[in-house]
Design a protein around this motif. Structure first.
Motif, PDB file in Angstrom:
ATOM      1  N   TYR A 217       0.838  -1.201   0.000  1.00  0.00           N
ATOM      2  CA  TYR A 217       0.000   0.000   0.000  1.00  0.00           C
ATOM      3  C   TYR A 217       0.879   1.260   0.000  1.00  0.00           C
ATOM      4  O   TYR A 217       0.605   2.219  -0.728  1.00  0.00           O
ATOM      5  CB  TYR A 217      -0.924  -0.002   1.218  1.00  0.00           C
ATOM      6  N   LEU A 218       1.934   1.253   0.829  1.00  0.00           N
ATOM      7  CA  LEU A 218       2.841   2.403   0.867  1.00  0.00           C
ATOM      8  C   LEU A 218       3.482   2.636  -0.501  1.00  0.00           C
ATOM      9  O   LEU A 218       3.554   3.780  -0.977  1.00  0.00           O
ATOM     10  CB  LEU A 218       3.937   2.180   1.919  1.00  0.00           C
ATOM     11  N   ASN A 219       3.926   1.564  -1.140  1.00  0.00           N
ATOM     12  CA  ASN A 219       4.569   1.702  -2.447  1.00  0.00           C
ATOM     13  C   ASN A 219       3.593   2.219  -3.504  1.00  0.00           C
ATOM     14  O   ASN A 219       3.956   3.057  -4.347  1.00  0.00           O
ATOM     15  CB  ASN A 219       5.156   0.360  -2.892  1.00  0.00           C
ATOM     16  N   ASN A 220       2.365   1.740  -3.487  1.00  0.00           N
ATOM     17  CA  ASN A 220       1.356   2.241  -4.427  1.00  0.00           C
ATOM     18  C   ASN A 220       1.113   3.737  -4.224  1.00  0.00           C
ATOM     19  O   ASN A 220       1.004   4.508  -5.188  1.00  0.00           O
ATOM     20  CB  ASN A 220       0.047   1.478  -4.257  1.00  0.00           C
ATOM     21  N   TYR A 221       1.033   4.130  -2.979  1.00  0.00           N
ATOM     22  CA  TYR A 221       0.797   5.549  -2.678  1.00  0.00           C
ATOM     23  C   TYR A 221       1.966   6.401  -3.173  1.00  0.00           C
ATOM     24  O   TYR A 221       1.777   7.451  -3.801  1.00  0.00           O
ATOM     25  CB  TYR A 221       0.595   5.739  -1.171  1.00  0.00           C
ATOM     26  N   ILE A 222       3.180   5.942  -2.878  1.00  0.00           N
ATOM     27  CA  ILE A 222       4.369   6.708  -3.279  1.00  0.00           C
ATOM     28  C   ILE A 222       4.463   6.784  -4.813  1.00  0.00           C
ATOM     29  O   ILE A 222       4.780   7.838  -5.383  1.00  0.00           O
ATOM     30  CB  ILE A 222       5.634   6.064  -2.674  1.00  0.00           C
ATOM     31  N   ASP A 223       4.181   5.662  -5.515  1.00  0.00           N
ATOM     32  CA  ASP A 223       4.234   5.660  -6.980  1.00  0.00           C
ATOM     33  C   ASP A 223       3.230   6.633  -7.586  1.00  0.00           C
ATOM     34  O   ASP A 223       3.541   7.333  -8.564  1.00  0.00           O
ATOM     35  CB  ASP A 223       3.976   4.248  -7.513  1.00  0.00           C
ATOM     36  N   LEU A 224       2.036   6.702  -6.997  1.00  0.00           N
ATOM     37  CA  LEU A 224       1.041   7.662  -7.507  1.00  0.00           C
ATOM     38  C   LEU A 224       1.499   9.095  -7.291  1.00  0.00           C
ATOM     39  O   LEU A 224       1.320   9.958  -8.164  1.00  0.00           O
ATOM     40  CB  LEU A 224      -0.303   7.437  -6.812  1.00  0.00           C
ATOM     41  N   GLN A 225       2.103   9.342  -6.129  1.00  0.00           N
ATOM     42  CA  GLN A 225       2.587  10.701  -5.871  1.00  0.00           C
ATOM     43  C   GLN A 225       3.750  11.055  -6.797  1.00  0.00           C
ATOM     44  O   GLN A 225       3.892  12.210  -7.217  1.00  0.00           O
ATOM     45  CB  GLN A 225       3.025  10.828  -4.404  1.00  0.00           C
ATOM     46  N   LYS A 226       4.564  10.066  -7.146  1.00  0.00           N
ATOM     47  CA  LYS A 226       5.662  10.320  -8.087  1.00  0.00           C
ATOM     48  C   LYS A 226       5.134  10.705  -9.462  1.00  0.00           C
ATOM     49  O   LYS A 226       5.737  11.521 -10.178  1.00  0.00           O
ATOM     50  CB  LYS A 226       6.564   9.093  -8.186  1.00  0.00           C
ATOM     51  N   LEU A 227       3.992  10.115  -9.868  1.00  0.00           N
ATOM     52  CA  LEU A 227       3.377  10.507 -11.143  1.00  0.00           C
ATOM     53  C   LEU A 227       3.013  11.992 -11.129  1.00  0.00           C
ATOM     54  O   LEU A 227       3.189  12.704 -12.115  1.00  0.00           O
ATOM     55  CB  LEU A 227       2.123   9.666 -11.407  1.00  0.00           C
ATOM     56  N   ARG A 228       2.530  12.441  -9.999  1.00  0.00           N
ATOM     57  CA  ARG A 228       2.101  13.850  -9.905  1.00  0.00           C
ATOM     58  C   ARG A 228       3.278  14.804  -9.932  1.00  0.00           C
ATOM     59  O   ARG A 228       3.182  15.927 -10.422  1.00  0.00           O
ATOM     60  CB  ARG A 228       1.302  14.040  -8.601  1.00  0.00           C
TER      61      ARG A 228
END
Length: 512
Positions: free
Chosen positions: A383-394
């Motif tokens: 879950y943490l990695n998914n959240y971080i990856d989405l924020q990296k897209l932004r």
């Protein structure tokens, strides 16, 4: 740095001293009333003088000596308890206070002997030599006053330093927080009863009864505390009932009686006192102390444990509800969807699909696994990695934003409360990233055996006045502190530091 700790209960010495003053004064007044009543209605000890053929004066041979005796005891107790011993305990003017203590004791011994030569003049005919009689009177006065004043000073010292001394005993630190103040109060009550008992004795002290009174009450106090704080809790853990506890205490009573027999025999001049005392003590231990300790534990500690459990469950439910409310954050979801929409316009749908998939995984996690008490650490890390990856897209289009993550892959079977770590990361992205200014986030997560080490640091920048997040604190930080204190009490260390340029969080967590 944030440090969470509770203040231990304190005893108000001033209130205790006031209570002691009024109790001692009340006893003194009652003693005065008793002397006056005996003087008026019973003429003191006149019958003893008549039997010895000695002239008797109710004022000279009873009222004045008894008045001075109880007055000297009352004033001496006040001096020791409120003036001399507090100074000695605090190491103030040690020499002067020691001299005053010795002088008060010496004066009381001489005065007590003189008082007794008047109030017990009928005993003089028992001795052939008057000097012999005075020597006996002096020895009795010295023994009585020395012992009684020793009790006064022991009580005064324990009143000043007893609580501190008990807190230094290592074995007491392993039990309930209340054991030290309760043991302090119990010991004070025993010392008070011992002083009252000694004060009402005649000069001819009954040593057998006195020694029993010195030893037997502490034995009962010892058994009561052992039962309440050690024996009963361990039996309850093994689902044992009153029967096992009762017969166990019967066996312990036999052992204690044998030990008391060995201790008391050398001090007893009348052998019959020993077995009678031990029988009465055994009856007290079995019939009074044993059921009383069980009753106190059942109606105090088990009720407290039940209330604490209900509070914990209520706190967990409230914390989880507030946590869900804080995590389903429209601000973040709108940013994520806008990012995905902008990405779809700029390039192929592959990245958009990847982002939507990660967002879907996060939503499923929040709606399903977040309702469980514990989940695998592997799922929490996903879950943490998914959240971080989405924020990296932004933030990927900004070269001034640096996001460093060092999150170990978790191949163990450790369990963790869901959504416990994400507030710190979400707080870092929300308050540590600026699309107009250079900023950074660094996240580290690793485990060693059953210990998790989690660090998050981020830059701090001044938000614009029209930024709606300017006056808001970190998402869920207070809530996660509450959850940690409820779910990982004594199993975590949380350090939060904030400087002018950086916000830093360090969490150490003992996992199952």
């Amino acid at each position: 740095m944030v440090i969470l700790s509770g203040n231990p209960s304190t005893i108000k010495t001033k209130s205790i001293n006031q209570l002691e003053f009024w109790i001692s004064t009340t006893l003194y007044v009652l003693a005065l009333i008793g002397i006056c009543s005996s003087t008026i209605y019973n003429s003191g000890n006149s019958y003893r003088f008549e039997e010895s053929g000695i002239d008797y004066s109710v004022m000279a041979n009873f009222f004045i000596p008894e008045l001075f005796k109880i007055t000297s005891l009352y004033i001496s107790f006040l001096l020791f308890n409120f003036c001399l011993m507090p100074q000695l305990a605090n190491k103030n003017n040690i020499t002067l206070n020691l001299i005053l203590t010795v002088l008060v004791t010496a004066f009381s011994v001489v005065a007590w002997m003189v008082y007794n030569t008047y109030s017990q003049a009928y005993r003089l005919v028992e001795y052939d030599n008057i000097d012999n009689a005075y020597g006996i009177f002096f020895g009795e006065a010295f023994t009585y006053i020395f012992f009684l004043y020793l009790l006064f000073n022991a009580y005064a010292y324990f009143n000043e330093r007893g609580l501190e001394l008990l807190k230094r005993i290592p074995v007491l630190k392993n039990y309930h927080n209340n054991i030290v103040p309760e043991l302090f109060v119990s010991t004070k009550i025993w010392l008070i009863s011992l002083m009252i008992f000694a004060a009402v004795l005649s000069v001819r002290i009954d040593y057998e009864i006195l020694i029993v009174w010195v030893i037997v009450p502490p034995v009962n106090i010892f058994l009561a505390f052992c039962s309440i704080y050690y024996v009963i809790p361990n039996l309850r853990k093994d689902f044992k009932g009153f029967g096992r506890y009762f017969w166990g205490n019967v066996g312990l009573t036999i052992i204690l009686s044998l030990l008391l027999l060995i201790v008391l025999i050398p001090f007893m001049r009348n052998g019959a006192v020993v077995p009678i005392t031990l029988i009465l003590n055994a009856i007290c231990l079995i019939c009074i102390t044993t059921p009383s300790a069980w009753y106190i534990y059942k109606h105090k500690f088990e009720k407290q444990s039940e209330i604490q459990m209900l509070k914990t469950e209520l706190g967990k439910s409230d914390a989880n509800l507030n946590f869900l409310k804080s995590q389903i954050n429209p601000h973040f979801l709108f940013n994520a969807l806008n990012t995905l929409f902008g990405t779809a316009l700029q390039e192929n749908a592959e990245r958009t699909g990847e982002g939507i998939q990660k967002l879907g995984d996060m939503m499923r996690f929040m709606l399903h696994e977040n309702t469980q008490d514990k989940i695998s650490l592997t799922r929490e890390v996903e879950y943490l990695n998914n959240y971080i990856d989405l924020q990296k897209l932004r933030t990927s289009r900004s070269a001034d934003i640096r996001i460093d993550t060092h999150i170990e892959e978790q191949l163990n079977n450790l369990q963790i409360t869901p959504m416990l770590l994400i507030p710190f990361i979400e707080n870092a992205f929300k308050h540590g990233i600026s699309l107009q200014q250079p900023s950074y986030i660094k996240i580290t997560l690793q485990t060693k055996e059953k210990t998790l080490y989690f660090d998050v640091s981020n830059s701090i920048y001044i938000k614009a006045d029209n930024d709606p997040e300017k006056l808001k604190s970190g998402i869920g930080l207070e809530n996660v502190k509450q959850r940690l204190s409820l779910l990982y009490y004594g199993k975590h260390e949380l350090i939060i530091r904030e400087s002018a340029n950086e916000f830093f969080v360090h969490l150490t967590l003992q996992l199952d």
